[in-house]
Scaffold this motif. Structure first.
Motif, PDB file in Angstrom:
ATOM      1  N   VAL B 359       0.839  -1.198   0.000  1.00 35.50           N
ATOM      2  CA  VAL B 359       0.000   0.000   0.000  1.00 35.50           C
ATOM      3  C   VAL B 359       0.875   1.248   0.000  1.00 35.50           C
ATOM      4  O   VAL B 359       1.684   1.449   0.883  1.00 35.50           O
ATOM      5  CB  VAL B 359      -0.936   0.018   1.213  1.00 35.50           C
ATOM      6  N   SER B 360       0.702   2.084  -1.037  1.00 35.22           N
ATOM      7  CA  SER B 360       1.556   3.260  -1.171  1.00 35.22           C
ATOM      8  C   SER B 360       0.759   4.534  -0.904  1.00 35.22           C
ATOM      9  O   SER B 360      -0.293   4.746  -1.470  1.00 35.22           O
ATOM     10  CB  SER B 360       2.141   3.302  -2.580  1.00 35.22           C
ATOM     11  N   LEU B 361       1.289   5.358  -0.016  1.00 31.80           N
ATOM     12  CA  LEU B 361       0.664   6.650   0.270  1.00 31.80           C
ATOM     13  C   LEU B 361       1.450   7.795  -0.343  1.00 31.80           C
ATOM     14  O   LEU B 361       1.191   8.955  -0.061  1.00 31.80           O
ATOM     15  CB  LEU B 361       0.566   6.869   1.784  1.00 31.80           C
ATOM     16  N   GLY B 362       2.449   7.455  -1.163  1.00 31.95           N
ATOM     17  CA  GLY B 362       3.262   8.517  -1.752  1.00 31.95           C
ATOM     18  C   GLY B 362       3.283   8.447  -3.256  1.00 31.95           C
ATOM     19  O   GLY B 362       4.255   8.823  -3.898  1.00 31.95           O
ATOM     20  N   HIS B 363       2.171   7.975  -3.828  1.00 33.85           N
ATOM     21  CA  HIS B 363       2.190   7.696  -5.252  1.00 33.85           C
ATOM     22  C   HIS B 363       2.300   8.938  -6.122  1.00 33.85           C
ATOM     23  O   HIS B 363       2.712   8.850  -7.274  1.00 33.85           O
ATOM     24  CB  HIS B 363       0.954   6.878  -5.637  1.00 33.85           C
TER      25      HIS B 363
END
Lengths: 385, 607
Positions: B359-363
């Protein structure tokens, strides 16, 4: 279930949009309809406060324009679309305005990314994008449909430098600036002018807009031992820096760019902003009739609230838009050409405003030299602090 | 030399401020294994209640504190009862998204009530200052430190020695076991949320007094810094959160001392990445703490994906393809262009987060890399725009994968936090690396999209171009997911230990996923750069990363069609609600909450 969801979502939204467009075409036929300006600006999101201030200035100006008989008898109105100062939304808004024949001119957006991302669409769509807070040097280079009443920093910063160096006699300066396109451009013009006037720049520090803690920055400033601090800030961060500078024991003279000029600067800064010097393009005690009228009108309309610079920008912008529409009518191209024709529009910021056709900006910003004394902005009396 | 003392003191003071938020976050994480993105909003609410008490009611400080704590606790209880408890048996990602939705709602409610103008929140303490080093310390600094340290101590004692505290710890270690032993887990959760919210509210008020300034934009920054401090200290560890906060404050202060102000946050996020790489559970994670969960079945909702027949998909694609031939306004086309660009980003994220489980929160960083690469290639090296966009995609694929690779060994929430940090780092590097990126001035005059020498400037041609690019990427990804490689990806997501035992090289597969995903996101950023003609470091921000995650979850994790559907919905919804002006983000937040509540596996389900 999900199929229905998708279909109804998409269809619903498309239908709503198309219905809107059809309605607008029908409405255009009646000339009793108001002449409509589009506004693209932040009403939500991190810059929401500026959108709110814009509205106050716009509404005041519109009241006065209506009282004076409107635009050749027609009403003037605006349609404010919330962009959150997000470029993706401002480009969609741009398409919306361009394809809505009722809109004769656009005002905004607030930030450079949001404004300049939309510029190509306005330029190609042949709709004037009138930016009144857009000091990015490249904004009006987007095309001949981009006009601005935002004072170019190339004009304003040398005035501040003259105030600090020539008038206040500061010789070694520390510059703190907001690290945005505006702050950075301003800093460069300021530094250049200050050096020309013979000052030395001891240190420059750029901070990001969300920053709240400046103590360590101020220790750096202290270690450079300047005799003056220059704040290229908005009022909220300017007030924070001033407070913390006093707290960490810096007693140097502080000078600030006109963007701190707001009653909020004193409210937020308290005693720490006492004796801060600032240049500003308007101040309440200015005897000019435009200013007196603006302030009296603003206080009457908004329950005694003091206007600030952003209120003045939007008020001026609406008056300027009205003057342009008066000449250009409702034809978009004629409106663009009218910018070159308007002369000496009464303005809070410029006195009598006329556009420079080359730069598509107004030239000749005036600076009043102010200082904060006893919790009030006052004209500087020439006495050292 | 004396300046170093000042930097140290300043670092500790601001560290104290961070600690006030981090302790509340740690407490909630300790019990619910949940990063509460609404903590910053409670902090905001606390600040405004404090303002009401001080400025309107003129309450004395102790009474103010009690009022703020009580009111904030009430907000916390409401959030727990109505926002999060219904999601108890839902997938792990659901409460996380719910807290994001709640934070939208709270922030907007405060903004609508109090207007976004900043307000002064005067400190009620005497304005005396004590000389320490070259600087001074005031009573409020001491009060903040006192509140931070005392609350951490009290919490520690509470958790260790009180019966409810034992219950809290039991519930955090094994919820089901605790329930079987007769612990009323709901009551525990309520207590924890109430305490954490009270702390959050009081900290907002104190910080407001400290800066003599409160505004409605303060919540996101507080959450960000709080999360960093908490994770550095060891998520869920209350004393760790305090030490993590102080360390964060010190690193920032020393960073300013050595490199200057504009590098400040860069060091904060670098600290986080370094700590995560060296000690994946934070500095003070206790040995007895339950190991961080693998993603096995936690983020991914068990669901039967909705299969849409091929002919329907082909028909939908055809309808969208011929749409510009009908009399639709350019505004509709532009909105859909935004949807296609977001769709590419969502494809990228749904692959790495949904299919791969990272899960990426910095895409948004991938967008930024693609946009800057494409803009600079075409502007400074005169590369044709079509090739420059591909170059942007390739650069995003390469650089993005390289940057994210240190997080490959992390698990669960820590992956999202690491990517959040990497996203911020990319943005700050763009701001500071002026010789290449032109820093805060940004890049203007980016040439328009063109293909084989023809400029694509009309909305119709841009529409077709972006739709075609997105469809090609979607088809490729669909093909990828049904291939052997796609099955390997999902095997790693579902059980990485089993996958490794089976001989799959985790890092290599994760890299492959990020390479493909990075390319799609980079192309999206590249097209956006040429569409906007001006970009700077703020163009692609955290907000967009969160939006992309929302899209992916709305559509269904790993679901290609879902990603596109989600993009159309989430670009379309705010436009549809445009009429509601100031209320539309509020409505958006509520819609998000309802979706999470009633369809946590996404509209089309997880693949």
């Amino acid at each position: 279930m999900s199929n229905i969801d998708r279909r109804s979502l998409v269809k619903g939204s498309l239908a709503a949009m198309m219905a809107g467009a059809a309605f607008s075409r029908a409405a255009l036929a009646q000339s009793s309809e108001p002449i409509l300006l589009g506004v693209s600006g932040p009403l939500t999101g991190p810059n929401a406060q500026y959108g709110t201030q814009w509205k106050q200035g716009f509404d005041l100006a519109l009241d006065e324009i209506m009282a004076a008989g409107g635009i050749n008898g027609r009403k003037l109105a605006y349609q404010f679309e919330d962009s959150q100062s997000d470029p993706r939304q401002s480009v969609a808004i741009a398409q919306k305005f361009v394809s809505d024949p009722r809109i004769v001119m656009e005002l905004g957006d607030f930030s450079s990314p949001a404004s300049m991302a939309a510029s190509p669409i306005y330029q190609r769509g042949g709709l004037v994008q009138f930016g009144f807070t857009n000091s990015h040097p490249d904004f009006t280079k987007g095309g001949d449909f981009m006009w601005s009443t935002s004072v170019s920093q190339a004009d304003e910063q040398p005035l501040l430098a003259a105030y600090a160096v020539k008038r206040l006699g500061l010789k070694k300066l520390a510059v703190l600036h907001l690290n945005t396109d505006w702050g950075r451009t301003s800093r460069d013009y300021f530094v250049k002018a200050a050096k020309e006037y013979g000052a030395e720049i001891a240190v420059t520090e750029g901070y990001i807009a969300e920053e709240r803690d400046f103590r360590s920055t101020l220790v750096r400033v202290r270690d450079a031992s300047p005799d003056g601090l220059i704040l290229i800030s908005y009022y909220s961060d300017g007030a924070l820096i001033a407070r913390q500078a006093r707290q960490v024991g810096l007693k140097q003279v502080m000078c600030a760019a006109s963007s701190v000029y707001s009653p909020k600067f004193i409210e937020l800064g308290g005693e720490a902003v006492e004796d801060v010097h600032l240049g500003t393009r308007y101040f309440p005690q200015d005897p000019r009739p435009e200013v007196k009228k603006f302030i009296a009108g603003f206080k009457a309309k908004y329950g005694g609230q003091e206007p600030d610079a952003f209120n003045a920008y939007s008020y001026d912008a609406m008056n300027m838009a009205a003057a342009v529409v008066k000449i250009g009518g409702t034809d978009r191209r004629a409106i663009r050409d009218a910018f070159a024709k308007v002369k000496d529009v009464s303005s809070v910021i410029f006195g009598q405003a006329t556009f420079d056709v080359e730069s598509r900006r107004v030239k000749g910003a005036m600076n009043a030299e102010l200082v904060v004394r006893k919790g009030q902005f006052a004209l500087w009396d020439g006495k050292p602090t | 030399m004396s300046s170093w003392l000042d930097y140290t003191i300043n670092g500790l003071i601001v560290g104290n401020v961070y600690a006030l938020v981090a302790v509340g976050l740690a407490l909630i994480f300790g019990v619910s294994r949940l990063i509460n993105f609404a903590q910053g909003s409670i902090y905001l609410v606390g600040a405004y209640i404090g303002w009401g008490a001080v400025v309107q009611l003129h309450t004395p400080l102790p009474l103010t504190i009690i009022m703020v704590a009580a009111a904030a606790a009430l907000v916390g209880l409401i959030i727990e009862r109505f926002g999060l408890r219904p999601l108890q048996n839902s997938v792990r990602i659901a409460p996380l998204l719910a807290t994001i939705g709640i934070s939208f709602v709270l922030d907007q409610l405060v903004m609508l009530t109090f207007s976004p103008n900043p307000r002064a929140l005067p400190s009620q303490l005497p304005d005396v200052r004590f000389q320490v080093g070259g600087g001074t310390i005031g009573p409020l600094d001491l009060l903040i430190a006192g509140v931070g340290i005392t609350s951490a101590l009290l919490l520690f004692v509470f958790l260790r020695y009180s019966k409810l505290g034992w219950a809290v710890r039991a519930a955090s270690q094994d919820r089901d076991a605790a329930m079987q032993m007769g612990v009323d887990v709901n009551r525990v959760n309520q207590a924890v949320f109430g305490i954490a919210a009270a702390l959050g509210g009081v900290s907002g008020m104190l910080v407001g007094m400290y800066y003599n300034q409160i505004d409605t934009a303060m919540s996101l920054q507080a959450t960000l810094k709080g999360v960093v401090a908490e994770v550095v200290g060891g998520a869920g560890n209350v004393p760790g959160a305090v030490i993590g906060s102080l360390l964060l404050g010190l690193v920032e202060s020393y960073g300013v001392a050595v490199f200057g102000t504009s590098y400040r946050n860069l060091f904060a996020f670098l600290l986080l990445v370094v700590v995560l790489v060296l000690r994946p559970n934070g500095l003070f994670a206790s040995a007895r703490q339950a190991p961080p969960e693998p993603l096995t079945g936690t983020f991914i909702a068990p669901s039967r994906p909705v299969r849409i027949p091929r002919w329907a998909l082909a028909a939908a694609a055809a309808i969208f393809a011929i749409l510009p031939l009908f009399p639709v306004s350019f505004y509709v086309l532009q909105t859909l262009i935004n949807a296609w660009l977001l769709g590419m980003l969502a494809l990228s994220l749904t692959l790495v987060a949904g299919t791969m489980g990272q899960v990426s929160l910095g895409h948004a960083a991938l967008l930024a890399i693609g946009a800057y690469t494409s803009a600079l290639l075409s502007l400074t090296l005169n590369v044709p725009v079509g090739l420059a966009v591909i170059g942007g995609g390739l650069m995003s694929a390469a650089l993005g994968t390289l940057l994210i690779s240190p997080s490959f060994r992390l698990r669960g929430h820590y992956v999202s936090i690491a990517t959040l940090a990497i996203g911020e780092i990319v943005s700050l590097v763009i701001l500071n690396w002026e010789s290449v990126t032109r820093g805060p001035i940004g890049i203007s005059g980016i040439p328009p999209l063109s293909l084989f020498g023809y400029d694509l400037v009309s909305p119709t041609s841009i529409y077709w171009f972006s739709l075609a690019v997105m469809l090609v990427l979607a088809l490729l990804q669909g093909r990828l997911l049904t291939s052997h490689l796609g099955r390997s990806f999902r095997a790693i997501r579902d059980d990485d230990i089993a996958a490794r035992a089976y001989g799959l090289s985790l890092n290599r597969y994760k890299s492959l996923a990020f390479i493909f995903g990075g390319f799609a996101a980079g192309v999206s950023g590249g097209i956006a750069a040429h569409l906007y003609s001006y970009i700077n470091h703020e163009t692609f921000n955290t907000q967009q990363s969160i939006l992309a995650l929302t899209v992916v979850i709305l559509g269904g994790l790993g679901n290609v069609v879902g990603a596109i559907l989600g993009s159309v919905a989430l670009v379309g919804l705010p436009e549809v609600f445009r009429i509601a002006a100031e209320y539309r983000i509020l409505i958006y937040g509520i819609v998000l909450l309802l979706l999470v509540r009633f369809r946590p596996q996404g509209l089309l389900g997880t693949i």
